[in-house]
Scaffold this active site. Structure first.
Site, PDB file in Angstrom:
ATOM      1  NE  ARG A  16       1.452   0.289   9.475  1.00  0.00           N
ATOM      2  CZ  ARG A  16       1.047   1.542   9.424  1.00  0.00           C
ATOM      3  NH1 ARG A  16       1.929   2.526   9.330  1.00  0.00           N
ATOM      4  NH2 ARG A  16      -0.232   1.828   9.485  1.00  0.00           N
ATOM      5  CG  HIS A  50      -4.186   1.626   3.666  1.00  0.00           C
ATOM      6  ND1 HIS A  50      -5.031   0.612   3.323  1.00  0.00           N
ATOM      7  CD2 HIS A  50      -3.173   1.047   4.357  1.00  0.00           C
ATOM      8  CE1 HIS A  50      -4.563  -0.529   3.780  1.00  0.00           C
ATOM      9  NE2 HIS A  50      -3.434  -0.288   4.421  1.00  0.00           N
ATOM     10  CG  HIS A  78       0.804   3.219   4.688  1.00  0.00           C
ATOM     11  ND1 HIS A  78       0.251   2.915   5.911  1.00  0.00           N
ATOM     12  CD2 HIS A  78       0.773   2.070   3.971  1.00  0.00           C
ATOM     13  CE1 HIS A  78      -0.094   1.634   5.931  1.00  0.00           C
ATOM     14  NE2 HIS A  78       0.220   1.097   4.770  1.00  0.00           N
ATOM     15  CG  HIS A 113       0.784  -4.308   5.408  1.00  0.00           C
ATOM     16  ND1 HIS A 113       0.572  -3.730   6.634  1.00  0.00           N
ATOM     17  CD2 HIS A 113       0.615  -3.321   4.492  1.00  0.00           C
ATOM     18  CE1 HIS A 113       0.270  -2.455   6.475  1.00  0.00           C
ATOM     19  NE2 HIS A 113       0.291  -2.180   5.178  1.00  0.00           N
ATOM     20  CG  ASP A 123      -6.835   0.259  -0.696  1.00  0.00           C
ATOM     21  OD1 ASP A 123      -6.065   0.414   0.272  1.00  0.00           O
ATOM     22  OD2 ASP A 123      -8.079   0.327  -0.601  1.00  0.00           O
ATOM     23  CG  HIS A 153      -1.655  -1.178   1.519  1.00  0.00           C
ATOM     24  ND1 HIS A 153      -1.407  -2.000   2.594  1.00  0.00           N
ATOM     25  CD2 HIS A 153      -2.672  -1.747   0.831  1.00  0.00           C
ATOM     26  CE1 HIS A 153      -2.243  -3.023   2.565  1.00  0.00           C
ATOM     27  NE2 HIS A 153      -3.019  -2.895   1.504  1.00  0.00           N
ATOM     28  CG  HIS A 176      -8.737  -1.863   2.371  1.00  0.00           C
ATOM     29  ND1 HIS A 176      -7.524  -1.335   2.008  1.00  0.00           N
ATOM     30  CD2 HIS A 176      -8.634  -3.197   2.202  1.00  0.00           C
ATOM     31  CE1 HIS A 176      -6.718  -2.317   1.648  1.00  0.00           C
ATOM     32  NE2 HIS A 176      -7.365  -3.459   1.754  1.00  0.00           N
ATOM     33  CG  HIS A 209      -8.105   3.165   1.423  1.00  0.00           C
ATOM     34  ND1 HIS A 209      -7.563   2.291   2.340  1.00  0.00           N
ATOM     35  CD2 HIS A 209      -9.289   3.566   1.938  1.00  0.00           C
ATOM     36  CE1 HIS A 209      -8.373   2.169   3.365  1.00  0.00           C
ATOM     37  NE2 HIS A 209      -9.439   2.926   3.141  1.00  0.00           N
TER      38      HIS A 209
END
Length: 152
Positions: free
Chosen positions: A141, A61, A46, A118, A81, A44, A69, A78
């Site tokens: 993360r 995000h 962020h 992630h 995403d 993603h 999401h 998002h």
């Protein structure tokens, strides 16, 4: 326009390149991340380009339009995403993504923000928990980096 992101984490590293010809073109994302366990991992953009507290300070995000999401192919998602990347048995993830939502231009540019990789597979907003529509249940993360302008 081009950008680059150097991913660092505990045993995780990589380089991600971004290329967009103009503000109406898709963004081409390519690169390699090493050190991830075999399988899928949430990937993603962020909201912050801040790694002063590791990947935790990257924020949530990137979601300037306040949507739920979702999958990279969903209309309701998002901006950040980007779905999942997949690591092979050699702990390498080869990344080749084309995305029509993120941009390197204008007010909602991803330049200066961060990429976070992630621990778990992103459920793309289709899970049964409340977090599914917020984080995709992608877990902790593992690695991150700041997206910066690049020469090439």
């Amino acid at each position: 326009m081009s950008a680059i992101c150097v991913i660092k984490g505990d045993g995780v590293d990589g380089i991600i390149n971004f290329k967009q010809n103009d503000n109406k073109s898709p963004v081409i994302i390519s690169g390699v991340i090493s050190g991830l366990k075999e399988g899928k991992h949430g990937f993603h953009v962020h909201e912050f380009g801040d790694t002063t507290n590791g990947c935790l300070s990257a924020g949530a995000h990137f979601n300037p339009f306040k949507k739920e999401h979702g999958s990279p192919n969903d209309e309701n998602r998002h901006v950040g995403d980007l779905g999942n990347i997949e690591s092979n048995k050699d702990k390498k993830s080869i990344i080749n993504i084309t995305d029509n939502i993120i941009t390197l231009f204008g007010q909602n540019s991803i330049i200066g923000r961060s990429i976070v990789v992630h621990d778990k597979e992103d459920d793309l907003g289709r899970g049964n928990s409340q977090d599914s529509k917020i984080t995709g249940n992608a877990g902790s993360r593992l690695g991150c980096g700041i997206i910066a302008l690049s020469k090439i």
